[in-house]
Design a protein around this motif. Structure first.
Motif, mmCIF file in Angstrom:
data_model
loop_
_atom_site.group_PDB
_atom_site.id
_atom_site.type_symbol
_atom_site.label_atom_id
_atom_site.label_comp_id
_atom_site.label_asym_id
_atom_site.label_seq_id
_atom_site.Cartn_x
_atom_site.Cartn_y
_atom_site.Cartn_z
ATOM 1 N N ILE A 1 -6.289 7.307 -10.457
ATOM 2 C CA ILE A 1 -6.816 7.704 -9.142
ATOM 3 C C ILE A 1 -6.373 9.137 -8.822
ATOM 4 C CG2 ILE A 1 -6.595 7.297 -6.643
ATOM 5 C CD1 ILE A 1 -8.379 5.205 -7.812
ATOM 6 N N ASN B 1 -15.611 7.542 -7.826
ATOM 7 C CA ASN B 1 -14.914 6.843 -8.904
ATOM 8 C C ASN B 1 -13.791 7.711 -9.445
ATOM 9 O OD1 ASN B 1 -15.775 4.187 -9.642
ATOM 10 N ND2 ASN B 1 -17.796 5.074 -10.038
ATOM 11 N N GLN C 1 -12.092 3.703 -8.838
ATOM 12 C CA GLN C 1 -11.720 2.934 -7.651
ATOM 13 C C GLN C 1 -10.551 2.026 -8.004
ATOM 14 O OE1 GLN C 1 -15.058 0.930 -5.804
ATOM 15 N NE2 GLN C 1 -16.468 2.555 -6.389
ATOM 16 N N LEU C 2 -9.779 1.666 -7.004
ATOM 17 C CA LEU C 2 -8.666 0.743 -7.247
ATOM 18 C C LEU C 2 -8.538 -0.216 -6.072
ATOM 19 C CD1 LEU C 2 -6.320 -0.298 -8.880
ATOM 20 C CD2 LEU C 2 -4.892 1.508 -7.938
ATOM 21 N N MET C 3 -8.813 -1.466 -6.357
ATOM 22 C CA MET C 3 -8.736 -2.523 -5.348
ATOM 23 C C MET C 3 -7.932 -3.660 -5.972
ATOM 24 S SD MET C 3 -12.713 -2.080 -4.713
ATOM 25 C CE MET C 3 -13.435 -0.836 -3.638
ATOM 26 N N ALA D 1 -3.994 5.027 1.203
ATOM 27 C CA ALA D 1 -3.683 3.684 0.701
ATOM 28 C C ALA D 1 -3.979 2.736 1.847
ATOM 29 C CB ALA D 1 -2.224 3.597 0.284
ATOM 30 N N ARG E 1 -3.484 2.622 -13.526
ATOM 31 C CA ARG E 1 -4.720 2.770 -12.733
ATOM 32 C C ARG E 1 -4.475 3.683 -11.522
ATOM 33 N NH1 ARG E 1 -7.980 -1.766 -12.542
ATOM 34 N NH2 ARG E 1 -9.192 -0.600 -11.022
ATOM 35 N N VAL E 2 -3.279 3.593 -10.950
ATOM 36 C CA VAL E 2 -2.933 4.488 -9.831
ATOM 37 C C VAL E 2 -2.923 5.938 -10.335
ATOM 38 C CG1 VAL E 2 -1.162 5.137 -8.152
ATOM 39 C CG2 VAL E 2 -1.607 2.710 -8.615
ATOM 40 N N ASN F 1 0.819 -1.214 0.000
ATOM 41 C CA ASN F 1 0.000 0.000 0.000
ATOM 42 C C ASN F 1 0.853 1.266 0.000
ATOM 43 O OD1 ASN F 1 -3.010 -0.810 0.158
ATOM 44 N ND2 ASN F 1 -1.895 -2.292 1.408
ATOM 45 N N LEU G 1 1.902 1.736 -3.398
ATOM 46 C CA LEU G 1 0.925 2.423 -4.264
ATOM 47 C C LEU G 1 1.101 3.941 -4.194
ATOM 48 C CD1 LEU G 1 -2.446 0.519 -3.664
ATOM 49 C CD2 LEU G 1 -0.928 0.378 -5.651
ATOM 50 N N GLN H 1 -11.953 -0.662 2.351
ATOM 51 C CA GLN H 1 -12.351 0.593 1.710
ATOM 52 C C GLN H 1 -13.791 0.962 2.089
ATOM 53 O OE1 GLN H 1 -11.100 1.575 -2.226
ATOM 54 N NE2 GLN H 1 -9.416 0.098 -2.222
ATOM 55 N N MET I 1 -7.309 3.922 -2.206
ATOM 56 C CA MET I 1 -6.938 2.807 -3.083
ATOM 57 C C MET I 1 -6.317 1.767 -2.167
ATOM 58 S SD MET I 1 -3.649 4.568 -4.928
ATOM 59 C CE MET I 1 -2.373 5.374 -3.941
#
Ligand SMILES: Cc1cc2nc3c(=O)[nH]c(=O)nc-3n(C[C@H](O)[C@H](O)[C@H](O)COP(=O)(O)O)c2cc1C
Length: 192
Positions: free
Chosen positions: A173, A143, A145-147, A78, A169-170, A21, A24, A126, A114
């Protein structure tokens, strides 16, 4: 902070050296668009919440954290998942930041989250975080979202995210958080 126009404070819920995390947040820092600066908060010296200490203004590292959070245009969490919820580390940070209620930097602050975890990719942590933001009256981005599921397949042992699609994707975000902040509280000169 530098003269970037948009400042994001990154808050990790893990103290682990090789944390996925925290990794991230480092990706967010690396891929932040021009004009956006992401600072990863140093949480290593934040003690457990104690109301007695809070009444006295809080320990120096807590005061510094509150100040950084207050100055930031937005916060990026994170969040790992422990026992179907956020970690104690994460909740402890929020508890400190949430008091005193009159001056909490969380109130009306744009926030995004995220996370990287196991089979369910931090879905439950989350959701738990979103519940807390109802009380703190923080504006949690809906939105994107990142999981990230099965994180150990995508990170190395030092917490470096190796997968290019997930790295992008990060970045989404971060871009989403800037746009979200603009949408809910436009302020001249803050656009990245
Ligand atoms: C005490 C503890 C509880 C955990 N509970 C969960 C859980 O409920 N769900 C899950 O997906 N992973 C769980 N895990 C696995 C962590 O989410 C995983 O180790 C993750 O990588 C931790 O985040 P970090 O890499 O940022 O330190 C747990 C790990 C620990 C140490």
């Amino acid at each position: 902070m530098s003269d970037a126009r948009f400042h994001i404070l990154g808050l990790t819920g893990s103290l682990r050296r090789g944390s996925f995390n925290t990794g991230l947040l480092r990706v967010a820092q690396e891929l932040a668009p021009d004009g956006v600066e992401i600072e990863i908060a140093d949480i290593s010296a934040i003690p457990l919440y104690n109301e007695d200490l809070n009444r006295e203004g809080g320990p120096a590292p807590v005061q510094a954290l509150k100040q950084r959070a207050r100055e930031a245009d937005a916060l990026l969490f994170a969040t790992p998942e422990y026992n179907y919820s956020m970690t104690g580390v994460q909740k402890n940070l929020i508890d400190w930041l949430s008091r005193p209620l009159e001056t909490t930097p969380l109130r009306h602050k744009p926030v995004a989250m995220m996370g990287a975890g196991g089979m369910f990719g931090t879905v439950r942590s989350q959701l738990a975080l979103r519940q807390v933001f109802l009380f703190t009256e923080s504006y949690a981005m809906i939105n994107p979202q990142l999981m990230i599921m099965r994180s150990s397949e995508y990170f190395d042992a030092e917490g470096r995210l190796l997968d290019e699609a997930l790295r992008q994707r990060v970045r989404m975000i971060v871009e989403g958080l800037v746009a979200w902040t603009q949408q809910i509280s436009p302020r001249e000169g803050r656009e990245a």
